[in-house]
Scaffold this motif. Structure first.
Motif, PDB file in Angstrom:
ATOM      1  N   GLY A  35       0.760  -1.245  -0.047  1.00 58.34           N
ATOM      2  CA  GLY A  35       0.101  -0.060   0.036  1.00 58.34           C
ATOM      3  C   GLY A  35       1.019   1.317  -0.084  1.00 58.34           C
ATOM      4  O   GLY A  35       1.979   1.191   0.363  1.00 58.34           O
ATOM      5  N   TRP A  36       0.106   2.264  -0.614  1.00 56.45           N
ATOM      6  CA  TRP A  36       0.931   3.731  -0.537  1.00 56.45           C
ATOM      7  C   TRP A  36       0.006   4.676   0.515  1.00 56.45           C
ATOM      8  O   TRP A  36      -1.186   4.397   0.398  1.00 56.45           O
ATOM      9  CB  TRP A  36       0.876   4.263  -1.850  1.00 56.45           C
ATOM     10  N   PHE A  37       0.506   5.249   1.302  1.00 59.42           N
ATOM     11  CA  PHE A  37       0.076   5.871   2.432  1.00 59.42           C
ATOM     12  C   PHE A  37       0.633   7.402   2.328  1.00 59.42           C
ATOM     13  O   PHE A  37       1.626   7.683   1.803  1.00 59.42           O
ATOM     14  CB  PHE A  37       0.166   5.460   3.749  1.00 59.42           C
ATOM     15  N   ARG A  38      -0.016   8.493   2.859  1.00 61.69           N
ATOM     16  CA  ARG A  38       0.756   9.662   2.889  1.00 61.69           C
ATOM     17  C   ARG A  38       0.244  10.499   4.006  1.00 61.69           C
ATOM     18  O   ARG A  38      -0.883  10.351   4.507  1.00 61.69           O
ATOM     19  CB  ARG A  38       0.256  10.727   1.417  1.00 61.69           C
ATOM     20  N   GLU A  39       1.279  11.355   4.483  1.00 60.99           N
ATOM     21  CA  GLU A  39       0.827  12.109   5.614  1.00 60.99           C
ATOM     22  C   GLU A  39       1.398  13.390   5.580  1.00 60.99           C
ATOM     23  O   GLU A  39       2.326  13.758   5.231  1.00 60.99           O
ATOM     24  CB  GLU A  39       1.807  11.634   6.921  1.00 60.99           C
ATOM     25  N   ALA A  40       0.058  14.510   5.623  1.00 61.40           N
ATOM     26  CA  ALA A  40       0.340  15.823   5.591  1.00 61.40           C
ATOM     27  C   ALA A  40       0.570  16.315   6.964  1.00 61.40           C
ATOM     28  O   ALA A  40      -0.050  15.928   7.850  1.00 61.40           O
ATOM     29  CB  ALA A  40      -0.404  16.579   4.571  1.00 61.40           C
ATOM     30  N   PRO A  41       1.156  17.606   6.901  1.00 62.45           N
ATOM     31  CA  PRO A  41       1.353  18.300   8.514  1.00 62.45           C
ATOM     32  C   PRO A  41      -0.133  18.334   8.841  1.00 62.45           C
ATOM     33  O   PRO A  41      -0.706  19.064   7.918  1.00 62.45           O
ATOM     34  CB  PRO A  41       2.095  19.471   8.225  1.00 62.45           C
ATOM     35  N   GLY A  42      -0.372  18.017  10.115  1.00 60.06           N
ATOM     36  CA  GLY A  42      -1.413  18.498  10.719  1.00 60.06           C
ATOM     37  C   GLY A  42      -2.821  17.407  10.358  1.00 60.06           C
ATOM     38  O   GLY A  42      -3.873  17.745  10.592  1.00 60.06           O
ATOM     39  N   LYS A  43      -2.263  16.602   9.629  1.00 56.42           N
ATOM     40  CA  LYS A  43      -3.422  15.734   8.898  1.00 56.42           C
ATOM     41  C   LYS A  43      -3.118  14.246   9.398  1.00 56.42           C
ATOM     42  O   LYS A  43      -1.974  13.737   9.523  1.00 56.42           O
ATOM     43  CB  LYS A  43      -3.586  15.844   7.513  1.00 56.42           C
ATOM     44  N   GLU A  44      -4.258  13.510   9.403  1.00 55.35           N
ATOM     45  CA  GLU A  44      -4.243  11.936   9.694  1.00 55.35           C
ATOM     46  C   GLU A  44      -3.569  11.124   8.563  1.00 55.35           C
ATOM     47  O   GLU A  44      -3.802  11.752   7.389  1.00 55.35           O
ATOM     48  CB  GLU A  44      -5.599  11.365  10.050  1.00 55.35           C
ATOM     49  N   ARG A  45      -2.814  10.343   8.614  1.00 52.96           N
ATOM     50  CA  ARG A  45      -2.319   9.395   7.749  1.00 52.96           C
ATOM     51  C   ARG A  45      -3.344   8.941   6.798  1.00 52.96           C
ATOM     52  O   ARG A  45      -4.509   8.720   7.447  1.00 52.96           O
ATOM     53  CB  ARG A  45      -1.679   8.280   8.204  1.00 52.96           C
ATOM     54  N   GLU A  46      -3.145   9.001   5.548  1.00 53.19           N
ATOM     55  CA  GLU A  46      -4.414   8.521   4.624  1.00 53.19           C
ATOM     56  C   GLU A  46      -3.783   7.494   3.667  1.00 53.19           C
ATOM     57  O   GLU A  46      -2.832   7.550   3.202  1.00 53.19           O
ATOM     58  CB  GLU A  46      -4.685   9.654   3.703  1.00 53.19           C
ATOM     59  N   GLY A  47      -4.784   6.274   3.522  1.00 50.24           N
ATOM     60  CA  GLY A  47      -4.257   5.440   2.536  1.00 50.24           C
ATOM     61  C   GLY A  47      -4.697   5.910   0.992  1.00 50.24           C
ATOM     62  O   GLY A  47      -5.602   6.368   0.835  1.00 50.24           O
ATOM     63  N   VAL A  48      -3.713   5.838   0.342  1.00 47.14           N
ATOM     64  CA  VAL A  48      -4.079   6.227  -1.149  1.00 47.14           C
ATOM     65  C   VAL A  48      -4.379   5.236  -2.020  1.00 47.14           C
ATOM     66  O   VAL A  48      -5.174   5.399  -2.851  1.00 47.14           O
ATOM     67  CB  VAL A  48      -2.402   7.128  -1.413  1.00 47.14           C
ATOM     68  N   SER A  49      -3.422   4.159  -2.169  1.00 51.65           N
ATOM     69  CA  SER A  49      -3.725   3.108  -3.014  1.00 51.65           C
ATOM     70  C   SER A  49      -3.163   1.861  -2.299  1.00 51.65           C
ATOM     71  O   SER A  49      -2.008   1.875  -1.895  1.00 51.65           O
ATOM     72  CB  SER A  49      -2.960   3.533  -4.390  1.00 51.65           C
ATOM     73  N   CYS A  50      -3.452   0.601  -2.886  1.00 52.18           N
ATOM     74  CA  CYS A  50      -2.715  -0.561  -2.660  1.00 52.18           C
ATOM     75  C   CYS A  50      -3.175  -1.628  -3.533  1.00 52.18           C
ATOM     76  O   CYS A  50      -4.247  -1.530  -4.606  1.00 52.18           O
ATOM     77  CB  CYS A  50      -3.365  -1.127  -1.146  1.00 52.18           C
ATOM     78  N   ILE A  51      -2.193  -2.484  -3.769  1.00 52.20           N
ATOM     79  CA  ILE A  51      -2.510  -3.437  -4.686  1.00 52.20           C
ATOM     80  C   ILE A  51      -2.143  -4.923  -4.125  1.00 52.20           C
ATOM     81  O   ILE A  51      -1.310  -5.256  -2.833  1.00 52.20           O
ATOM     82  CB  ILE A  51      -1.347  -3.354  -5.852  1.00 52.20           C
ATOM     83  N   SER A  52      -2.904  -5.968  -4.267  1.00 53.27           N
ATOM     84  CA  SER A  52      -2.815  -7.306  -3.824  1.00 53.27           C
ATOM     85  C   SER A  52      -1.890  -8.099  -4.663  1.00 53.27           C
ATOM     86  O   SER A  52      -1.814  -8.052  -5.586  1.00 53.27           O
ATOM     87  CB  SER A  52      -4.096  -8.231  -3.850  1.00 53.27           C
ATOM     88  N   GLY A  53      -0.704  -8.450  -3.864  1.00 56.00           N
ATOM     89  CA  GLY A  53       0.342  -9.254  -4.805  1.00 56.00           C
ATOM     90  C   GLY A  53      -0.112 -10.646  -5.185  1.00 56.00           C
ATOM     91  O   GLY A  53       0.440 -11.096  -6.270  1.00 56.00           O
ATOM     92  N   SER A  54      -1.292 -11.121  -4.646  1.00 58.99           N
ATOM     93  CA  SER A  54      -1.774 -12.425  -5.139  1.00 58.99           C
ATOM     94  C   SER A  54      -2.590 -12.277  -6.377  1.00 58.99           C
ATOM     95  O   SER A  54      -2.411 -13.222  -7.191  1.00 58.99           O
ATOM     96  CB  SER A  54      -2.497 -13.140  -3.868  1.00 58.99           C
ATOM     97  N   ASP A  55      -3.584 -11.211  -6.473  1.00 61.03           N
ATOM     98  CA  ASP A  55      -4.287 -11.216  -7.737  1.00 61.03           C
ATOM     99  C   ASP A  55      -3.966 -10.019  -8.356  1.00 61.03           C
ATOM    100  O   ASP A  55      -4.876  -9.921  -9.404  1.00 61.03           O
ATOM    101  CB  ASP A  55      -5.772 -11.602  -7.219  1.00 61.03           C
ATOM    102  N   GLY A  56      -3.393  -8.963  -7.904  1.00 60.08           N
ATOM    103  CA  GLY A  56      -3.169  -7.819  -8.539  1.00 60.08           C
ATOM    104  C   GLY A  56      -4.377  -6.909  -8.448  1.00 60.08           C
ATOM    105  O   GLY A  56      -4.050  -5.637  -9.386  1.00 60.08           O
ATOM    106  N   SER A  57      -5.139  -7.064  -7.767  1.00 60.21           N
ATOM    107  CA  SER A  57      -6.430  -6.142  -7.449  1.00 60.21           C
ATOM    108  C   SER A  57      -5.874  -4.934  -6.875  1.00 60.21           C
ATOM    109  O   SER A  57      -4.804  -4.909  -6.021  1.00 60.21           O
ATOM    110  CB  SER A  57      -7.436  -6.614  -6.777  1.00 60.21           C
TER     111      SER A  57
END
Length: 119
Positions: A35-57
């Motif tokens: 997964g890719w996550f991001r953290e901006a100053p003063g904000k909570e961590r946000e999930g951006v995108s993710c990929i399953s290694g098993s099926d590529g979804s």
């Protein structure tokens, strides 16, 4: 131990593009979600995108859908995040993380890479 190393961050003007890379040190890439996550100053961590290694979804957060594209090269154990039409709101430290198939949590994290988008 799983190690993740991000690269590709930097500074770009609004409307520009960057491609982040995440090199993952695992022998069985298919046993993980990355997964890719991001953290901006003063904000909570946000999930951006993710990929399953098993099926590529692939999953995208609504905030990046249509602008970001996640892909993987399983032979290289590397995951890429192509970021287009960047906005100042995308400014953050971007992290990639690995979640073993048997876990509900992302147990392994990279050190992060800064992305700065100027208006």
């Amino acid at each position: 131990e799983v190690r993740l190393v991000e690269s590709g961050g930097g500074w770009v003007q609004a409307g520009g593009s960057l491609r982040l890379s995440c090199a993952v040190s695992v022998f069985t890439f298919e046993d993980y979600a990355i997964g890719w996550f991001r953290e901006a100053p003063g904000k909570e961590r946000e999930g951006v995108s993710c990929i399953s290694g098993s099926d590529g979804s692939v999953y995208y957060a609504d905030s990046v859908k249509g602008r970001f594209t996640l892909s993987s090269d399983n032979a290289k154990n590397t995951v890429y995040l192509q970021m287009n039409s960047l906005e100042p709101e995308d400014t953050a430290v971007y992290y990639c993380a690995a979640r073993p198939r048997t876990s509900r949590e992302y147990d392994y994290w990279g050190q992060g890479t800064q992305v700065t988008v100027s208006s």
